[in-house]
Design a protein around this motif. Structure first.
Motif, PDB file in Angstrom:
ATOM      1  N   VAL A  21      41.422  48.898  41.500  1.00  0.00           N
ATOM      2  CA  VAL A  21      41.441  48.589  42.691  1.00  0.00           C
ATOM      3  C   VAL A  21      40.743  47.597  43.157  1.00  0.00           C
ATOM      4  N   ALA A  24      41.844  44.283  41.588  1.00  0.00           N
ATOM      5  CA  ALA A  24      43.326  43.739  42.084  1.00  0.00           C
ATOM      6  C   ALA A  24      43.030  43.268  43.581  1.00  0.00           C
ATOM      7  N   GLN A  25      42.288  43.776  44.468  1.00  0.00           N
ATOM      8  CA  GLN A  25      42.062  43.277  45.554  1.00  0.00           C
ATOM      9  C   GLN A  25      40.928  42.185  45.938  1.00  0.00           C
TER      10      GLN A  25
ATOM     11  N   TYR C  56      49.497  53.658  39.420  1.00  0.00           N
ATOM     12  CA  TYR C  56      48.892  52.700  40.724  1.00  0.00           C
ATOM     13  C   TYR C  56      48.308  51.316  40.059  1.00  0.00           C
ATOM     14  N   PRO C  58      48.589  47.368  39.413  1.00  0.00           N
ATOM     15  CA  PRO C  58      49.567  46.364  39.957  1.00  0.00           C
ATOM     16  C   PRO C  58      50.809  46.167  39.282  1.00  0.00           C
ATOM     17  N   ASP C  59      51.758  45.817  39.777  1.00  0.00           N
ATOM     18  CA  ASP C  59      52.946  45.050  39.337  1.00  0.00           C
ATOM     19  C   ASP C  59      52.482  43.921  38.238  1.00  0.00           C
ATOM     20  N   SER C  61      51.374  44.534  35.309  1.00  0.00           N
ATOM     21  CA  SER C  61      50.076  45.036  34.422  1.00  0.00           C
ATOM     22  C   SER C  61      50.657  45.368  33.092  1.00  0.00           C
ATOM     23  N   SER C  84      58.058  47.917  36.828  1.00  0.00           N
ATOM     24  CA  SER C  84      57.319  46.704  37.359  1.00  0.00           C
ATOM     25  C   SER C  84      56.115  46.449  36.039  1.00  0.00           C
ATOM     26  N   ARG C  85      56.080  47.401  35.065  1.00  0.00           N
ATOM     27  CA  ARG C  85      54.779  47.179  34.237  1.00  0.00           C
ATOM     28  C   ARG C  85      55.440  47.170  32.596  1.00  0.00           C
TER      29      ARG C  85
END
Lengths: 241, 241, 241
Positions: A21, A24-25, C56, C58-59, C61, C84-85
């Motif tokens: 997290v 990513a952020q 969880y 990110p796309d 990854s 998406s991964r």
């Protein structure tokens, strides 16, 4: 810098999910685990370790603090600005010692909530996104609250207990070395320890106390396991004379 | 790349404090723990593992090496340039095997000291800042010293001991596989192991030896714990015949 | 983001060597361990954890997955594109549950091999370089294969077993919470657990089950060690009624 201070332990998926997290952020900010395996559920022990182990972080670091046995109940979420750094975590006493020792301190309650908030992992879903936002320089909706409400007045200035056993078997206490003289004796159970400035000046097999590299009194043994030798664990009571 | 090679263990605040210094002082350089939990205080074991486990680091990597039971005493601080990489750490024998095996090697004593130097954590306060400076491309005040003074002549070319037990229970030795034939038998205590090229070619429940992915002889068991089965620990003596 | 999902454990040199390859070959991409210590050699347990613990990320990854007891034998190397991964790892069933649950999925066999391929560490030598190449946006020579060949039809939709014990002693199962009602009872051996929504709503000392933050049924105990209290380990059978 983003720092993680938690009782998750180094095993398992929790630290990795927090880091995912944060990275990513806030992709431009490095992430460091400054204390990944605090004693589980021990909010008071962690509260005394927090100022000692966050003191060397660079200015403007944001520290995500998760020792949170009450996760999922309605305890508040806090942001603490203490001197040059920022801390994010639950309102359960974890920041009380940090706040007492800070010169310049402000506390905010976070009202923001993510769209998806699990009941058992606010570290990942709430505290990490808030910390990442602060590290990116954003301001979140938050209401300042009075510092005095967080001070845990029943907790002493220094806690006369072992608060962590490290992988060498050294026992870190919550007594600051600057508060005692090096002539003093530390009693642990029925045993006693004298001060030695370094491991190299200690006799092999004889436990001693010294000022550790974060300013706390620590019980150690040269080339040996002090906690095992003395039967110490987290919560073991110490006395200084 | 900055690499950490140490006996701190993965638990506790030590690795994180090292990484915090490296990332703060050399923000553009990635940090990797190549061996975070060497056997505590075992300088000789670490010395044999260092060339094996740093050999795949990219050229120009800087490796901070901290197995340092003498921290706080007056042992010297060293920078070793060995072939394409650079190593920073204490002068206690840790670099002796690396130096013997390097083709092109120079050693420097670091005279620089930080303003604040704790007595028990030179990894964080001295070696990490020096490594970060080298990784940034800076030159620190340092005096070249003779390589021959560091060679620990009493230590053998290959150490016939177990030097690490991994999380699967595999026992890594300090014997290079290139020095022995695959026809040979490895004796450990009263038991013996034959060579198998891979785990897939070994019988379940029967310990074997193989060339591990870093070139060392390793004792393993397919789907099992070889160290437990054979009663092996760090320091267990091996023999090859 | 590059994610590592493996049974290497957090100790030892293996994770660090993986990260060193990923960071050297894809320097712009952050690396996270999403599950570093899956139960050793337990491909089936890992297969059920993979979709839960990678959901969880990110796309885009890329997840390097290494639970690989057959390393060095001639099992295939796969790239799986699931929604998406992207996932890289051995063809041993590890991706079977992920593939079943994905909406949009393609699988490729990797024919590329590195110049130096150790027999025991394809994670470092093969899977990590492939993952880094994908993360950099490169296309590797690979041949699409039929998804149906990978589905392990004998494995159930949800596995009624404990698949991981975390550092608090919580027992993660491979039963998805969305498949059962919160009124139900979970039987583990001769003991039974009721549902509680959070730790804060559970009685101290009494094990309960809840939906963990990754959607799986987990057995826990407020301020205590559920696995110890109930004698649970990886593979312990559960029943729901």
């Amino acid at each position: 810098m983003l720092a993680i201070f938690t009782d998750f332990g180094v095993q398992g998926p929790y630290l990795g999910q927090m880091r995912a997290v944060l990275l990513a952020q806030a992709p431009a900010v490095p992430v460091v685990d400054i204390f990944p395996d605090l004693p589980p559920f021990r909010v008071q022990a962690a509260a005394y370790l927090l100022p000692a182990y966050s003191q060397y972080l660079p200015d403007n670091s944001v520290c995500v603090c998760v020792v949170d046995p009450g996760v999922g109940t309605n305890r508040r979420a806090l942001v603490v600005r203490a001197d040059s750094r920022c801390y994010v975590g639950p309102d359960n006493g974890l920041f009380s010692i940090l706040i007492r020792r800070a010169v310049d301190v402000q506390v905010f309650e976070i009202s923001w909530r993510p769209e998806q908030l699990s009941k058992s992992f606010h570290g990942r879903d709430l505290f990490a996104p808030v910390a990442a936002a602060i590290a990116r320089g954003e301001r979140l909706p938050a209401e300042e609250i009075e510092v005095t409400r967080l001070l845990m007045p029943a907790w002493p200035e220094d806690l006369m207990q072992v608060v962590y056993i490290d992988s060498y078997g050294n026992a870190i206490t919550a007594l600051r070395a600057c508060r005692v003289s090096q002539d003093g004796i530390l009693d642990v159970g029925k045993k006693s320890c004298e001060f030695r400035p370094t491991f190299g000046e200690a006799e092999a097999g004889i436990p001693f106390w010294y000022e550790n590299s974060n300013g706390l009194v620590e019980i150690a043994m040269s080339n040996g396991d002090a906690a095992e030798a003395l039967g110490l664990g987290v919560g073991s009571v110490i006395a200084y004379r």
